[in-house]
Design an enzyme around this catalytic site. Structure first.
Site, PDB file in Angstrom:
ATOM      1  N   CYS A  95     -20.416  -4.010  13.046  1.00 46.01           N
ATOM      2  CA  CYS A  95     -21.049  -5.186  12.441  1.00 46.01           C
ATOM      3  C   CYS A  95     -22.329  -4.803  11.684  1.00 46.01           C
ATOM      4  O   CYS A  95     -22.244  -4.143  10.670  1.00 46.01           O
ATOM      5  CB  CYS A  95     -21.306  -6.212  13.549  1.00 46.01           C
ATOM      6  SG  CYS A  95     -21.444  -7.886  12.946  1.00 46.01           S
ATOM      7  N   HIS A 194     -15.882  -7.076  17.564  1.00 46.24           N
ATOM      8  CA  HIS A 194     -16.460  -7.156  18.899  1.00 46.24           C
ATOM      9  C   HIS A 194     -15.270  -7.181  19.866  1.00 46.24           C
ATOM     10  O   HIS A 194     -14.131  -7.017  19.471  1.00 46.24           O
ATOM     11  CB  HIS A 194     -17.346  -8.398  19.024  1.00 46.24           C
ATOM     12  CG  HIS A 194     -18.462  -8.392  18.034  1.00 46.24           C
ATOM     13  ND1 HIS A 194     -19.523  -7.531  18.125  1.00 46.24           N
ATOM     14  CD2 HIS A 194     -18.680  -9.117  16.897  1.00 46.24           C
ATOM     15  CE1 HIS A 194     -20.344  -7.725  17.105  1.00 46.24           C
ATOM     16  NE2 HIS A 194     -19.859  -8.680  16.341  1.00 46.24           N
TER      17      HIS A 194
END
Lengths: 234, 449
Positions: A95, A194
Site C-alpha cells: 500500500c 492487506h
C-alpha cells in the site's frame, strides 16, 4: 546449522495499518520452519538504513498524515534503499510502502508527494472513491493465485521495468483499468493487499525468505527450505 | 413550543407508542418521523436540559452508563439514550420519550457518535463534552484518527463555552488549541521512565513537531504520560488523577482516584478509564467521591457485556471484539485470570463485523502462548483466518480444535477440561452464538447487549 536474517521493518511505528504487522509475524512463522532466526528492527524517522546491515525489508501501509511525514524522511534513506534494491535485496512493500518506492503519489489533499523513485511507478488519487473489497490475482509466471483485501484510494501505474505481482481475477488492482495488481522488480514485491498478504499467501513469504537466504549464504544449498510445503490458510 | 414542533413531537411520540405497543421495538423511527416534520426539533426538545455529550471511538456506552449512575447520586432526573441509539434520530427519540420533569432543570447524558456531535450542537449548547479516546476503527467507518477527531471538533466549535472533559493520556486531545475550558483526567500512578509505545501503535507522532513521542509511563496503546524529546510538547496537567492501581481480575478492578479508593465489578484497564471519565464528570457536577464510590458499587448491571452463561456446568463468558485496541485489552484482561480457562475465537466478516479481517493481526494473541490454555477452539464464517492467526501466535495443534459450525462449537465447549470458557466473537458471530444458546435454552433472550 541454523541461519539468521536481519530484517528492517521500515517505519514500523508509523506505517502499520490494517494488520500489516502480520506480515512480520508470518515471516517469522515460516522462517522458524526453515531453521531461520529473524532479527527484526524498526527503522524509523531520523534513523539510518544501511543497505549492508539488512538481509530483508518490510514496508507497510500508513495513514495519510503519517505517510506525508514518511515521504519527507525517506528521502534521507533513498540512496541506501536504492542500493539495497539494486543489489537484489528482498523487500515487501504494501500500500503506502508500495507507493513510496515509486516516483510520487498524490496525497489526501491533492498534493503531489515524492517517493524515492527506486521503482518506476507513480500513483494518482481517485476522487472521493476507494477500492475496498476482496481481491484475487494470478501470477502468470508461477501460476500461483493470491488472495487479499484491498482498501486504497491510490491509482498506481507501473513502469516498463516492472512486472505485476499478478493479474486481477476479481477485484480492482493497481488502478482498476489495466488488470495489474502490485509489482515485482528484482527481489522487490509490492502490493495493495492487506489480509495481511503473507498470512494468506505463504508462497510469497517463502520466495522472500529463500531470496534472502541465497543472497546472504551464496554457497549453501537451500533445497530443503525450498521444499517446505505451504498449506492453504485462506 | 411552536405549532410545527408540537405537531412533530406529537407524531413522534404517537409512533413510538405504536411501535412499542404493537411491534415491540423502534428506537430510531420515531426520531426519523419527528425530524421529517420539524428538522429543528432538537432545539425545542433539548432547551429544557443541561446536556452532557459523551463521545469517542471506544468506551462511550459504559462511560455513559457509569456517568448516569454517578450523577444519580445527586440529581434525581437524568435522561439518557439507550445503547446504540447514538445518532441523530436515536437522540431525538430519547428526548421524545422523556417524561416532562416536575421541578428544576433536568440533566441529559447522551452518548453521541463522533460524526453526530455536530447534529446535536447545531441545536443544543451542551454544558460539557467528554472525550473518551480515539482509536483506529477496523471498519474504517470514518477513516483516520485525525479525521475522526476533526469531526468531533466541528461539532464542539458550535459550543465554545462548554467544558471539555478529556482523556489527558491521549495525545490527540492536546493537539488543537480550543476556546473551551478543558479538564483532563489520566493515570498518574507510575514513576517516570523514558520509553516508546510498541511499534504497532497508532498516533505516536508529536502533533507539534512530528517527531516520535516518548512516554514517562504508558497504560496501553498510545495512552500515557507522553512527552516529545524534540520540542517539549507533553501531557497537560491533570485535573483528575488515577493515583493508585490495585488488584485487577477479569471481573473486578481496584484503584484510587485523587487518593479516594474505588472498586468496580468489571475487569480491563479500559474500564478504569471509563470509570475515571465518569468520576471526572461527577466531580465537575459537584458529586462527592463517597457518592461516586456508592454509584460504582451499586451498578453491576451496567457491565452487562460480560454476562456469564451456564452451559451444562461450564461458565461461558462471551466478549464482543471489534477492533485491535479493544481486542488487545480483552486479551490482557483475560490474562489476569488466576484460574485456568479455555478459549474460543469466532470470526465473521459481515458488514457489522467489518468486512476486512486483517485487524485480527493487530491484536497481540502472542501473549496467550505462555498461558498453557488447555483447549482453544476457532470457528465462525471466517474460521480459516482466526485459525491461522492463533497457529502463528503459537497455539499448538494438539490443543487447537477447528470447528466452523457454531452448533458444534457449543458441543466442543461442553467437552473442555476447564470450568470456565472465554468466547471472543465479532458482532454477528456473537449474535449467532447467542441465538444457538437461546434455542438450546441456555439463555432467555437472543440479544444480550
Amino acid at each position: 546449522m541454523s541461519y539468521e536474517l536481519n530484517v528492517a521493518h521500515l517505519y514500523g511505528d508509523l506505517m502499520n495499518t490494517y494488520g500489516d504487522v502480520g506480515n512480520i509475524l508470518a515471516l517469522n512463522y515460516y522462517a522458524k520452519q526453515m531453521d531461520v532466526t529473524l532479527n527484526v528492527k524498526v527503522v524509523s524517522l531520523e534513523e539510518d538504513f544501511t543497505s549492508a546491515a539488512y538481509d530483508l525489508a518490510f514496508f507497510g501501509g500508513g495513514q495519510d498524515f503519517e505517510q506525508t511525514i514518511v515521504s519527507q524522511d525517506i528521502q534521507t534513506k533513498k540512496a541506501e534503499l536504492t542500493k539495497f534494491i539494486e543489489s537484489g535485496g528482498p523487500l515487501l512493500a504494501i500500500c503506502g510502502g508500495f507507493q513510496l518506492l515509486g516516483h510520487y503519489y498524490i496525497g489526501a489533499d491533492g498534493e503531489k508527494l515524492p517517493g524515492i523513485g527506486a521503482l518506476d511507478h507513480y500513483t494518482l488519487a481517485q476522487d472521493h472513491n476507494r477500492f475496498i473489497g476482496n481481491i484475487v490475482i494470478k501470477n502468470q509466471e508461477t501460476g500461483e493465485t493470491y488472495h487479499g483485501f484491498e482498501n486504497h484510494q491510490g491509482l498506481t501505474y507501473l513502469g516498463k521495468d516492472e512486472r505485476p505481482l499478478g493479474n486481477v481475477v476479481s477485484g480492482k488492482g493497481n488502478n482498476g483499468e489495466d488488470g495489474t495488481e502490485g509489482a515485482i522488480y528484482k527481489n522487490v514485491y509490492c502490493s495493495y493487499f492487506h489480509g495481511p498478504i503473507l498470512t494468506r499467501n505463504g508462497d510469497i513469504a517463502k520466495h522472500l525468505l529463500i531470496a534472502a537466504l541465497q543472497r546472504k549464504y551464496p554457497d549453501v544449498d537451500f533445497s530443503k527450505q525450498e521444499a517446505l510445503p505451504i498449506p492453504a490458510t485462506f | 413550543m411552536s405549532f410545527r414542533s408540537g405537531v412533530a413531537t406529537f407524531a413522534g411520540k404517537s409512533s413510538y407508542w405504536f411501535l412499542h405497543t404493537f411491534l415491540h421495538g423502534g428506537s430510531s423511527l420515531p426520531g426519523k418521523i419527528t425530524l421529517k416534520l420539524d428538522p429543528n426539533i432538537l432545539r425545542t426538545l433539548g432547551a429544557k436540559y443541561d446536556v452532557v455529550v459523551i463521545t469517542g471511538t471506544n468506551g462511550k456506552t459504559l462511560t455513559t452508563a457509569l456517568t448516569v449512575s454517578v450523577l444519580h447520586e445527586k440529581f434525581p432526573t437524568i435522561l439518557t439514550n439507550p445503547t446504540g441509539s447514538n445518532m441523530e434520530q436515536g437522540i431525538v427519540t430519547t428526548f421524545l420519550n422523556a417524561k416532562n420533569p416536575k421541578t428544576g432543570r433536568p440533566l441529559a447524558v447522551l452518548e453521541v457518535d463522533e460524526a453526530n456531535v455536530i447534529k446535536v450542537t447545531q441545536y443544543i449548547e451542551p454544558k460539557a463534552f467528554v472525550f473518551t479516546n480515539i482509536f483506529r476503527d477496523q471498519m474504517d467507518r470514518y477513516g483516520e484518527i485525525y479525521t475522526t477527531y476533526q469531526k468531533i471538533l466541528d461539532g464542539v466549535a458550535l459550543a465554545p463555552k462548554a467544558t471539555i472533559i478529556a482523556n489527558g493520556d491521549s495525545p490527540i486531545f492536546h493537539s488543537k488549541e480550543l476556546p473551551n475550558p478543558i479538564e483532563y483526567y489520566g493515570f498518574d500512578d507510575q514513576p517516570d521512565t523514558d520509553m516508546k509505545a510498541k511499534p504497532n501503535t497508532d498516533g505516536v507522532l508529536c502533533p507539534n513537531c512530528e517527531h516520535i513521542l516518548h512516554y514517562h509511563s504508558l497504560t496501553y496503546s498510545n495512552q500515557g504520560k507522553y512527552f516529545c524529546p524534540n520540542c517539549g510538547f507533553s501531557r497537560p496537567e491533570l485535573t483528575y488523577r488515577l493515583t493508585k492501581l490495585g488488584a485487577q481480575t477479569p471481573t473486578s478492578s481496584k484503584f484510587e482516584i485523587d487518593g479516594h479508593p474505588f472498586k468496580i465489578q468489571v475487569g480491563g484497564t479500559y474500564n478504569i478509564y471509563n470509570a475515571l471519565a465518569a468520576y471526572a464528570v461527577g466531580r465537575f457536577m459537584g458529586v462527592e467521591p463517597e457518592q461516586i464510590s456508592n454509584a460504582f458499587n451499586a451498578n453491576q448491571q451496567v457491565f452487562g457485556r460480560q454476562e456469564v452463561i451456564d452451559v451444562d456446568g461450564k461458565r461461558v463468558t462471551i466478549i464482543l471484539v471489534k477492533n485491535p485496541v479493544g481486542l488487545d485489552q480483552v486479551l490482557h484482561m483475560i490474562g489476569t485470570d488466576t484460574q485456568p480457562f479455555s478459549l474460543v475465537g469466532l470470526l465473521n466478516a459481515n458488514y457489522a463485523d467489518g468486512i476486512d479481517t486483517s485487524w485480527i493481526w493487530d491484536g497481540d494473541f502472542e501473549q496467550l502462548a505462555d498461558r498453557d490454555i488447555p483447549t482453544v477452539i476457532t470457528g465462525g464464517e471466517r474460521y480459516k483466518d482466526i485459525t491461522f492467526r492463533l497457529k502463528v501466535a503459537g497455539i499448538p495443534d494438539d490443543r487447537h480444535i477447528v470447528e466452523p459450525n457454531l452448533e458444534k462449537v457449543v458441543d466442543e465447549i461442553k467437552k473442555v477440561t476447564t470450568d470456565h470458557v472465554y468466547v471472543l466473537a465479532t458482532y454477528t458471530a456473537m449474535l449467532q452464538m447467542r441465538k444457538i444458546l437461546a434455542d438450546k435454552g441456555y439463555v432467555k433472550e437472543g440479544l444480550g447487549i
